[in-house]
Design an enzyme around this catalytic site. Structure first.
Site, mmCIF file in Angstrom:
data_model
loop_
_atom_site.group_PDB
_atom_site.id
_atom_site.type_symbol
_atom_site.label_atom_id
_atom_site.label_comp_id
_atom_site.label_asym_id
_atom_site.label_seq_id
_atom_site.Cartn_x
_atom_site.Cartn_y
_atom_site.Cartn_z
ATOM 1 N N GLU A 57 146.991 100.458 47.628
ATOM 2 C CA GLU A 57 147.379 100.922 48.964
ATOM 3 C C GLU A 57 148.790 101.493 48.942
ATOM 4 O OE1 GLU A 57 144.500 97.454 49.499
ATOM 5 O OE2 GLU A 57 146.150 97.960 48.166
ATOM 6 N N CYS A 65 150.234 94.664 51.642
ATOM 7 C CA CYS A 65 149.659 95.990 51.886
ATOM 8 C C CYS A 65 149.183 96.139 53.324
ATOM 9 C CB CYS A 65 148.535 96.274 50.900
ATOM 10 S SG CYS A 65 149.193 96.664 49.261
ATOM 11 N N ASN A 121 145.710 100.562 41.621
ATOM 12 C CA ASN A 121 146.665 99.525 41.250
ATOM 13 C C ASN A 121 147.199 99.780 39.846
ATOM 14 O OD1 ASN A 121 143.912 98.782 40.614
ATOM 15 N ND2 ASN A 121 144.527 96.667 40.286
ATOM 16 N N CYS A 157 145.820 92.897 50.364
ATOM 17 C CA CYS A 157 146.731 91.749 50.349
ATOM 18 C C CYS A 157 147.631 91.814 51.587
ATOM 19 C CB CYS A 157 147.557 91.733 49.061
ATOM 20 S SG CYS A 157 148.877 92.968 48.999
ATOM 21 N N GLU A 202 149.379 97.592 37.089
ATOM 22 C CA GLU A 202 149.952 96.301 36.729
ATOM 23 C C GLU A 202 151.136 96.458 35.783
ATOM 24 O OE1 GLU A 202 145.900 93.624 37.068
ATOM 25 O OE2 GLU A 202 146.676 94.080 35.078
ATOM 26 N N CYS A 227 150.251 97.835 44.154
ATOM 27 C CA CYS A 227 148.900 97.826 44.716
ATOM 28 C C CYS A 227 148.425 99.258 44.970
ATOM 29 C CB CYS A 227 148.882 97.047 46.020
ATOM 30 S SG CYS A 227 149.172 95.278 45.841
#
Length: 132
Positions: free
Chosen positions: A56, A90, A43, A87, A45, A54
């Site tokens: 994934e 994803c 990930n 999430c 940010e 993310c």
């Protein structure tokens, strides 16, 4: 060496590269493409939260950039008390490149694992068949 141990090692290693100055919640993902090649993602940010990426999505982008479009297996790891699921966004991203039967392992850094599938994570997935 177990079948998923290479994925676990790859996910743990890339997790350490995560850029998470705001949440401090590192996630690592390793996906095995149909060819057997392993692609990793972590990930990333951004201070404007919706602009982050993310793990994934990063692994999928690496796979597609390498010319592959079929996922055979997924491994997700995070530092949590219990395995953390992907999430919703994803889950849909993974379903774009993997059938419902594709195995997904959700894991903790401490070693707890939960086995599931793309179909169990995203029942009733939206796919191209709806766009006909």
């Amino acid at each position: 060496m177990s079948e998923t141990s290479d994925l676990r090692e790859a996910a743990l290693a890339v997790r350490e590269m995560a850029y998470v100055p705001y949440s401090r919640f590192k996630v690592g993902v390793a996906i095995r493409a149909a060819s057997g090649t392993v692609y990793r993602g972590c990930n990333v940010e951004n201070v404007a939260y919706p602009q982050g990426t993310c793990a994934e999505a990063g692994a999928i982008a690496a796979m597609v950039a390498a010319g592959e479009t079929s996922i055979a297996e997924v491994y997700v790891v995070a530092a949590s008390d219990r395995p953390v699921p992907c999430c919703g966004g994803c889950r849909q991203k993974l379903a774009e490149f993997a059938g419902g039967e594709v195995p997904v392992t959700l894991a903790t850094v401490a070693g707890a694992e939960e086995a599931t599938t793309i179909g169990a994570l995203l029942p009733g997935a939206f796919d191209a068949g709806y766009m006909a």
